[in-house]
Design a protein around this motif. Structure first.
Motif, PDB file in Angstrom:
ATOM      1  N   ASP B 255     -32.296  26.695  -8.513  1.00 43.59           N
ATOM      2  CA  ASP B 255     -31.837  25.378  -8.076  1.00 43.59           C
ATOM      3  C   ASP B 255     -30.473  25.122  -8.729  1.00 43.59           C
ATOM      4  O   ASP B 255     -30.314  25.306  -9.947  1.00 43.59           O
ATOM      5  N   GLU B 256     -29.490  24.747  -7.921  1.00 42.84           N
ATOM      6  CA  GLU B 256     -28.105  24.616  -8.398  1.00 42.84           C
ATOM      7  C   GLU B 256     -27.980  23.669  -9.587  1.00 42.84           C
ATOM      8  O   GLU B 256     -27.312  23.970 -10.576  1.00 42.84           O
ATOM      9  N   HIS B 257     -28.665  22.528  -9.489  1.00 37.36           N
ATOM     10  CA  HIS B 257     -28.608  21.528 -10.559  1.00 37.36           C
ATOM     11  C   HIS B 257     -29.091  22.114 -11.891  1.00 37.36           C
ATOM     12  O   HIS B 257     -28.470  21.929 -12.943  1.00 37.36           O
ATOM     13  N   TYR B 258     -30.202  22.835 -11.820  1.00 37.16           N
ATOM     14  CA  TYR B 258     -30.759  23.401 -13.058  1.00 37.16           C
ATOM     15  C   TYR B 258     -29.966  24.600 -13.553  1.00 37.16           C
ATOM     16  O   TYR B 258     -29.904  24.870 -14.746  1.00 37.16           O
ATOM     17  N   ARG B 259     -29.346  25.327 -12.617  1.00 37.67           N
ATOM     18  CA  ARG B 259     -28.482  26.424 -13.057  1.00 37.67           C
ATOM     19  C   ARG B 259     -27.351  25.863 -13.938  1.00 37.67           C
ATOM     20  O   ARG B 259     -27.067  26.415 -15.000  1.00 37.67           O
ATOM     21  N   GLU B 260     -26.803  24.729 -13.518  1.00 39.25           N
ATOM     22  CA  GLU B 260     -25.736  24.109 -14.329  1.00 39.25           C
ATOM     23  C   GLU B 260     -26.249  23.722 -15.705  1.00 39.25           C
ATOM     24  O   GLU B 260     -25.584  23.950 -16.724  1.00 39.25           O
ATOM     25  N   ILE B 261     -27.441  23.110 -15.746  1.00 40.52           N
ATOM     26  CA  ILE B 261     -28.013  22.700 -17.038  1.00 40.52           C
ATOM     27  C   ILE B 261     -28.201  23.912 -17.953  1.00 40.52           C
ATOM     28  O   ILE B 261     -27.849  23.887 -19.132  1.00 40.52           O
TER      29      ILE B 261
END
Lengths: 126, 276
Positions: B255-261
């Protein structure tokens, strides 16, 4: 005949300790000469294998029978290998248990209790 | 360079953190939670090699044994007993230390290897993956953890530990260069975190903290960190999406959001590891 009772104290009037591996004392009575003695259980402080250490001590005393409440699988293996018979006590004093044993009123224990069942609320080794 | 992930309390998200970070940071992922390894569920590596882990246990030669009892007396683990005319070996209590072999004056003891579990090795994309698996009913995980650590030595690796602060955790974090503590903002999480902090401090291991399932209660953990001067590496929010991805057996970084985190977490960790 020598019989060993797992005991909570050193006297004939002490209560039977239901635990074997981690009982406080072994009360040993020799019917040949009516001799009674109590030994501290050397296995009680073991981090592991208390039942085996306790059973070894009893084997070394060359007893013919053991009276206790519950016994774990390892201790039972060692006692059986030594040909020692194991009997269950419902409660009461060491003296009372020996008397019942002599009257053939105790049942033999054939199946071990689950391992560690005598650990109660003691702190575990880890 | 080994980075260990531990928690104190179970179920805080060690494996979630360790697997996702490992994919981003590269090197090795090592599942040292050998009683219940589950990192491979998410990483899905192709297992290319498996090997047994065994410990040496005594075998008695009765043509030489005199029943002198020296082996029984020397055994610190009560794994041996003498009854009648035999030496009884309680294999599951044996730590494989070899003291009985040395103590036997008659050369009646030899050692035979007894398998207690295995180590699987595989690859998930670029990431090298190892997991230890302790056989059901075996009490001793230490030798498997030791072998796993021996396999990665100085390689860049993320070590996924078992919960708690037992011998198995101590073994898994010993020799690591940095520890990541994972907690959740609950009273239980904080209670067990304090025990984990005590452990890593005792081992003089530099460490930082990640809050997982972060919510309005984060303050109780942050206050503790400030008081104890513990570095907060990041927060993973409490989010239904995480549960959905996790329960499908997928990695959060898909998931893109969690990849950033996780990329930000990895950057923070690289920075503190460089400094410590």
């Amino acid at each position: 005949m020598k019989v060993c009772v797992s005991s909570s104290g050193k006297e004939k009037s002490s209560n039977v300790d239901f635990r074997f591996g981690r009982c406080s004392y072994f009360a040993i009575y020799d019917s040949e000469n009516a001799e009674f003695k109590a030994l501290e259980n050397a296995g009680i402080a073991s981090a592991q294998g208390a039942g085996i250490a306790a059973a070894q001590q009893v084997v070394d005393e060359k007893v013919d029978a053991v009276i206790t409440g519950n016994m774990g699988p390892n201790a039972m293996n060692l006692l059986k290998a030594a040909g020692i018979k194991i009997f269950g006590a419902a409660g009461g004093t060491v003296e009372g248990a020996i008397k019942l044993f002599q009257e053939n009123k105790l049942e033999s224990i054939e199946k071990p209790a689950p391992a560690h069942s005598g650990m109660g609320n003691q702190k575990r080794g880890w | 360079m080994q980075i260990s992930v531990l928690s104190g309390k179970g179920g805080t998200g060690k494996t979630t953190i360790a697997t996702n970070l490992a994919v981003i940071m590269g090197g090795y992922y090592v599942d040292c939670d050998v009683e219940e390894p589950n990192g491979f569920i998410f990483l899905k590596p192709n297992i290319s090699k498996s090997k047994d882990v065994s410990i040496p246990t005594p075998q008695i030669d009765y043509t030489k044994c005199t029943l002198c009892k020296k082996c029984v007396q020397v055994c610190q683990f009560n794994a041996l007993g003498i009854a009648g005319n035999q030496v009884v070996v309680f294999e599951k209590l044996c730590h494989g230390c070899g003291a009985c072999l040395l103590a036997c004056p008659d050369g009646a003891i030899s050692e035979k290897e007894r398998a207690i579990g295995k180590i699987d090795a595989g690859q998930s994309g670029e990431l090298k993956c190892l997991q230890g698996v302790l056989n059901v009913g075996e009490p001793m995980a230490g030798p498997i953890i030791r072998d796993l650590k021996e396999m990665v030595k100085e390689e860049s690796s993320l070590i996924d530990c078992s919960p708690g602060s037992s011998c198995n955790v101590v073994k898994a974090i010993s020799g690591a260069h940095y520890a990541i503590l994972v907690t959740e903002p609950t009273a239980f999480g904080l209670h067990d975190l304090k025990i984990a902090v005590e452990l890593v401090r005792k081992l003089k291991l530099p460490f930082g903290l990640i809050i997982n399932r972060g919510n309005d209660d984060n303050r109780m953990i942050i206050d503790y960190c400030e008081k104890e001067k513990i570095r907060l590496l990041g927060v993973i929010p409490f989010d239904r999406r995480v549960a959905e991805i996790y329960s499908r057996g997928n990695l959060l970084i898909e998931d893109e959001h969690y990849r950033e985190i996780f990329e930000e977490l990895a950057e923070n960790i690289r920075e503190v590891v460089r400094c410590s």
